[in-house]
Design a protein around this motif. Structure first.
Motif, PDB file in Angstrom:
ATOM      1  N   ILE A   1     -11.572  13.956  -8.607  1.00  0.00           N
ATOM      2  CA  ILE A   1     -12.848  14.328  -9.208  1.00  0.00           C
ATOM      3  C   ILE A   1     -13.525  15.463  -8.458  1.00  0.00           C
ATOM      4  CG2 ILE A   1     -13.923  12.392  -7.971  1.00  0.00           C
ATOM      5  CD1 ILE A   1     -15.990  12.291 -10.179  1.00  0.00           C
TER       6      ILE A   1
ATOM      7  N   TYR B   1      -5.363   3.904   1.473  1.00  0.00           N
ATOM      8  CA  TYR B   1      -5.846   2.727   0.768  1.00  0.00           C
ATOM      9  C   TYR B   1      -6.435   3.073  -0.597  1.00  0.00           C
ATOM     10  CZ  TYR B   1      -4.900  -0.317   4.636  1.00  0.00           C
ATOM     11  OH  TYR B   1      -4.269  -1.043   5.603  1.00  0.00           O
TER      12      TYR B   1
ATOM     13  N   LEU C   1     -10.471   8.918  -9.406  1.00  0.00           N
ATOM     14  CA  LEU C   1     -11.399   8.209  -8.529  1.00  0.00           C
ATOM     15  C   LEU C   1     -10.676   7.680  -7.294  1.00  0.00           C
ATOM     16  CD1 LEU C   1     -13.314   6.213 -11.290  1.00  0.00           C
ATOM     17  CD2 LEU C   1     -13.930   8.390 -10.279  1.00  0.00           C
ATOM     18  N   GLY C   2     -11.427   7.116  -6.385  1.00  0.00           N
ATOM     19  CA  GLY C   2     -10.821   6.544  -5.184  1.00  0.00           C
ATOM     20  C   GLY C   2     -10.466   7.608  -4.149  1.00  0.00           C
ATOM     21  N   GLN C   3      -9.490   7.286  -3.290  1.00  0.00           N
ATOM     22  CA  GLN C   3      -9.129   8.191  -2.199  1.00  0.00           C
ATOM     23  C   GLN C   3      -8.255   9.351  -2.668  1.00  0.00           C
ATOM     24  OE1 GLN C   3      -7.280   6.030   0.983  1.00  0.00           O
ATOM     25  NE2 GLN C   3      -9.270   5.414   1.819  1.00  0.00           N
TER      26      GLN C   3
ATOM     27  N   TYR D   1      -6.321   1.944  -4.166  1.00  0.00           N
ATOM     28  CA  TYR D   1      -5.851   0.725  -4.831  1.00  0.00           C
ATOM     29  C   TYR D   1      -5.314   1.063  -6.206  1.00  0.00           C
ATOM     30  CZ  TYR D   1      -6.025  -4.054  -6.609  1.00  0.00           C
ATOM     31  OH  TYR D   1      -5.711  -5.261  -7.159  1.00  0.00           O
TER      32      TYR D   1
ATOM     33  N   HIS E   1      -9.157   6.059 -13.250  1.00  0.00           N
ATOM     34  CA  HIS E   1      -9.337   5.652 -11.849  1.00  0.00           C
ATOM     35  C   HIS E   1      -8.205   6.168 -10.974  1.00  0.00           C
ATOM     36  CE1 HIS E   1      -8.552   2.871  -8.501  1.00  0.00           C
ATOM     37  NE2 HIS E   1      -9.844   2.909  -8.345  1.00  0.00           N
TER      38      HIS E   1
ATOM     39  N   VAL F   1     -12.268   2.692   6.765  1.00  0.00           N
ATOM     40  CA  VAL F   1     -11.119   2.585   5.869  1.00  0.00           C
ATOM     41  C   VAL F   1     -10.183   3.739   6.188  1.00  0.00           C
ATOM     42  CG1 VAL F   1     -10.375   2.579   3.482  1.00  0.00           C
ATOM     43  CG2 VAL F   1     -12.592   1.624   4.073  1.00  0.00           C
TER      44      VAL F   1
ATOM     45  N   GLN G   1     -16.748  11.777   0.451  1.00  0.00           N
ATOM     46  CA  GLN G   1     -16.097  10.741  -0.353  1.00  0.00           C
ATOM     47  C   GLN G   1     -15.515   9.618   0.515  1.00  0.00           C
ATOM     48  OE1 GLN G   1     -13.032  12.602  -2.563  1.00  0.00           O
ATOM     49  NE2 GLN G   1     -13.070  11.150  -4.236  1.00  0.00           N
ATOM     50  N   ASP G   2     -14.975   9.998   1.678  1.00  0.00           N
ATOM     51  CA  ASP G   2     -14.269   9.021   2.502  1.00  0.00           C
ATOM     52  C   ASP G   2     -15.184   8.288   3.477  1.00  0.00           C
ATOM     53  OD1 ASP G   2     -11.645   9.479   1.524  1.00  0.00           O
ATOM     54  OD2 ASP G   2     -11.735  11.433   2.493  1.00  0.00           O
TER      55      ASP G   2
END
Lengths: 294, 612
Positions: free
Chosen positions: B358, B540, B426-428, B542, B422, B535, B525-526
């Motif tokens: 993103i 990680y 999204l996410g990492q 998911y 996602h 994290v 973001q992280d």
């Protein structure tokens, strides 16, 4: 459709929802043999959180949570509270069913922008749970719509006002029971608290929210409770002619929910899914078959 | 504007583009864009016209071109989608091999599809149909390797369908003496069984193209192996030629009156359509490849379209045709968005190795999100309105079980759409994708246009619905009370503008409320909460087995029996052929021996029993 109703109905939902949050803490405390916080605690919390520090992970993070509450407000406008139903002529149950998507979708997108695996796990569980209870819920709603031959929720309420509550009408008894069995999952209370699971995944999607965002998330939660129960009251407990009576019914259902929440431990995700696809789904299916045959 | 001229422009565009490619790549790009854009106004001018022009005689049959509202809607969708896809290809295809061939095929297929919808008789229909089928085969197998296998699977099933259609056409010619659609319309004079016979024959042809179960097996590999801009065309419009065929068959050639007198046929199609919704939806859920996921989703959405059309009330047919337009917009949008991601990440489509894009590709993300919302049918997107029409019609006409499966399919759609969004955006973010750039403008432009279409048709559904209503009325179904904002009706109305106002007022209100709070600090973001520790980055996200508890439950049921059957059939034919190879082994001497032996037997028979 009056302007005053459009303003009144979300406001009422908000007040009732926040009151419920306080009430639930009080009742839970009493069940645990504690004294519990004052009933106004959630209001104090929300005001306090607005003044606290928070972090933001980006534009989607900000917008998602706003979008989520906007979605809840829109749903409230479509659900009749007693005689107040500002927008229910702009679409029936199908529209409500779909607008109810916006709130979880907003939270899912918002918390997804932060790269925290806990929120991803929470969202995945929430979606699974939704799939589980929607299976029965759709069957139940279809039984209702087939029985009353309309997709308008105000019509369904009006027909119940003339006759008896849907819960006590012959073909709709089984769907009614199925609805009661899945209601805790719809409200997300224990034993179906899997998407938040504070001890396990740090409140899931809520993990990155602080300050203003947490306050907004709390408001969204308040709306979600009122929406979830109001839909049940309107569809199966006959709605009501006036506001007081309507919210009394909502309150009774809510207290029942708190009792369940207080005594059950949390299920694992696959246990929850197995349960939802089991008895409630079977009852709802049977109910629809009977409704079609009669 | 004459119809023949449009077809000439369309086909010559393909050839000129090919020749221009031999001169320079810049010229080829310009010509491809100009020709595909030129078709849009030419077709748009034909709106509301009802023309039928004879072309020439062929084998004693008159070939006819015609246009009406139905054909116009398909033609305009083809021309718009193909030009957007050609614009998207400009950078996507850069540096690839056989680019001339790619553009030629792209424009040729579009021309053939326009030909199909302009056909006024079944012979030209069949000719254009075959042109499209074969050209599609060549473009699917463009990348060779697994793409070639996917292409062969497609063309075998396609030929099977075409042959069924050819038999149907010959049968009509023999019994009715004409193949002109306007002469056949409604006066087809056949016994009950013969009508059902030709309907089954045509349904096989259109079912293969539209990928209805059990004819869906070609679609998932074909869609995922084709180049992304062509996947958009394939999914958005090419398989909808099957839908067009169904509409033509059910409502023009056979006609509503006759259709209603054979309820058994529509019931079978309805049940097939619901199976086509449910099964592929859950297969899509377990896919790990972005394009394969979208391909299975296409099969499922085609199920909605066919369900709407075959159900046969004016509400459902309106919903079905509208869903065809909507699916063309949002599914093309999704394929283009995935194509853009694929372009920037050097061909990564695996949903488990992407993530967090993103920040790198915000516009592509918004486009994909809007596409996914349309696919789900979130209110204020066009997918919501068309699905609402179909559901309402199913519920009010006492088919709650069909409605249940259609609705439950939507909830499956939510799960896989969110997984798609996602896992990619999204996410990492994996370390190696941290520095990739945005999609180039020529890729963003088609995505922006399609996103706008998804939203505008969602808020003002009346714009296309009025045109669709006129088509539905021309079939002899009753007219609906369509407004700009949806539908007025006593059994449950729809007002999208009110929904839009409510949600936007809500957003404004809550936004003002959130301004009351203290200002948030912007962080990376992280920079996330992990109960005191941090994290680990890049590790990680998911994604793998995103819905694991559900997968355990549904996986055993998701065996594609039909595909397994086809594979067994193919293996069996291979075995038989290899046995035959022992006889036909390519030595001329052996063949001479066979001939002599055969003659010897004949002579022996004649000498012994003197049969001749």
């Amino acid at each position: 459709m009056h302007i005053s109703e459009i303003i009144l109905s979300p406001l009422l939902a908000l007040i009732v929802g926040v009151f419920f949050l306080g009430l639930s803490r009080k009742i839970m405390a009493r069940i645990h043999w504690r004294y519990g916080p004052p009933i106004t605690q959630p209001v104090i919390d929300i005001i306090r959180m607005f003044s606290q520090k928070s972090v933001s992970h980006g534009n989607l993070f900000n917008f998602g949570i706003i979008f989520s509450i906007a979605g809840s407000i829109a749903v409230v406008l479509f659900i009749p509270f007693g005689r107040i139903h500002p927008l229910s002529n702009s679409g029936g149950l199908l529209v409500i069913l779909y607008i109810m998507l916006l709130a979880p979708l907003g939270i899912a997108l918002s918390s997804g922008e932060a790269a925290n695996p806990n929120s991803s796990i929470g969202i995945s569980r929430k979606l699974l749970l939704t799939l589980g209870y929607e299976f029965s819920l759709l069957l139940i709603l279809l039984a209702l719509m087939t029985h009353y031959r309309t997709i308008s929720i105000t019509e369904i309420v009006a027909l119940q006002q003339k006759g008896s509550w849907s819960l006590f009408r012959l073909p709709l008894v089984l769907p009614g029971i199925a609805y009661i069995l899945i209601l805790p999952a719809i409200l997300g209370v224990r034993p179906f608290e899997i998407s938040k699971a504070p001890q396990e995944i740090s409140s899931g999607p809520m993990v990155e929210y602080g300050g203003t965002y947490l306050a907004l998330a709390k408001i969204e939660h308040a709306f979600a409770i009122v929406i979830g129960i109001s839909l049940f009251v309107n569809l199966f407990l006959g709605g009501a002619n006036n506001l007081a009576f309507f919210f009394l019914k909502v309150l009774l259902v809510f207290i029942l929910g708190i009792f369940i929440n207080a005594v059950f431990p949390r299920l694992r995700t696959e246990q929850a899914i197995k349960y939802l696809f089991g008895i409630p789904a079977f009852l709802a299916f049977l109910g629809l078959v009977i409704t079609v045959l009669i | 504007m004459s119809l023949a001229l449009i077809l000439i422009v369309a086909f010559s565009g393909a050839i000129i583009t090919y020749l221009a490619g031999k001169v320079s790549s810049k010229l080829r790009k310009t010509i491809a864009v100009v020709f595909s854009l030129a078709l849009i106004p030419m077709i748009a001018l034909l709106f509301g016209k009802n023309i039928e022009t004879p072309l020439f005689e062929f084998l004693g049959l008159r070939l006819i071109l015609r246009i009406n509202n139905l054909a116009w809607i398909f033609a305009i969708a083809i021309s718009i989608l193909s030009s957007l896809s050609v614009i998207f290809s400009l950078i996507y295809m850069k540096g690839k091999e056989k680019v001339d061939f790619y553009y030629f095929m792209m424009l040729f297929i579009n021309a053939a599809m326009i030909g199909i919808v302009f056909s006024g008789d079944l012979v030209s229909f069949f000719i254009f149909w075959e042109m499209m089928s074969w050209a599609t085969f060549l473009l699917i197998s463009y990348k060779r390797g697994p793409a070639l296998a996917a292409g062969i699977k497609y063309i075998i099933m396609s030929i099977f369908g075409s042959m069924a259609m050819l038999i149907g056409i010959l049968f009509i010619l023999n019994t009715q003496g004409t193949l002109i659609i306007s002469q056949l319309a409604g006066n087809i004079n056949l016994s009950l069984y013969n009508t059902i016979f030709i309907m089954i024959l045509f349904s096989v042809a259109f079912g293969v193209k539209n990928a209805i179960l059990p004819f869906h097996a070609w679609l998932p590999p074909a869609h995922s192996e084709a180049p992304s801009p062509f996947s958009a065309i394939l999914s958005g419009i090419l398989i909808k030629m099957g839908t067009y065929g169904f509409i033509l068959l059910l409502y023009v050639i056979v006609g509503v009156q006759k259709l209603l007198s054979l309820p058994g046929f529509t019931i079978v199609i309805n049940i097939l359509a619901t199976v086509t919704i449910i099964f592929p939806t859950f297969v899509a859920l377990i896919q790990e490849d972005a394009k394969k996921l979208l391909a299975w989703s296409t099969v499922a959405q085609a199920g909605y379209i066919i369900l709407g059309i075959a159900f046969g009330t004016s509400l459902s047919v309106t919903g079905g045709i509208f869903h065809f337009i909507n699916h063309a917009t949002f599914k093309a949008l999704l394929f283009l968005a995935i194509g853009a991601v694929e372009y920037r990440t050097n061909g990564v489509r695996d949903l488990n190795s992407l993530g967090g894009l993103i920040k790198q590709m915000p516009i592509t993300f918004v486009a994909a999100l809007i596409g996914a919302c349309g696919l789900i049918g979130v209110p204020l997107t066009n997918g919501f309105v068309s699905k609402w029409f179909i559901y309402k019609s199913l519920i009010l006409n006492k088919s709650p079980f069909l409605a249940f499966f259609a609705l439950f399919g939507t909830w499956g759609t939510i799960l896989y759409s969110f997984k798609l969004i996602h896992n990619i955006f999204l996410g990492q973010t994996p370390e190696k994708f941290k520095s990739i750039g945005r999609a180039p403008f020529s890729m963003q432009l088609p995505m922006i246009i399609l996103s706008l279409a998804v939203i505008i048709f969602g808020i003002f559904p009346g714009l296309p619905l009025k045109a669709i209503n006129s088509i539905v009325v021309s079939f002899g179904l009753e007219s609906l009370n369509i407004n700009l904002w949806g539908l007025a009706s006593s059994t449950g109305a729809l007002n999208t503008i009110n929904i839009f106002t409510a949600i936007s007022a809500g957003i404004l209100l809550v936004w003002l409320l959130s301004k009351l709070g203290s200002k948030a600090k912007s962080v990376n973001q992280d920079d996330t909460y992990a109960a005191g520790t941090s994290v680990p980055q890049d590790r990680y996200h998911y994604t793998v087995e995103f819905y694991k508890p559900l997968y355990r439950v549904i996986r055993p049921y998701l065996k594609d029996i039909v595909d397994i059957f086809y594979t067994l059939l193919a293996d069996w034919i291979k075995k038989i052929s290899s046995k035959l190879r022992k006889i036909y082994n390519g030595y001329v001497g052996n063949y001479v021996m066979y001939i002599i032996l055969f003659l010897a037997i004949l002579i022996f028979v004649q000498l012994k029993w003197s049969l001749w």
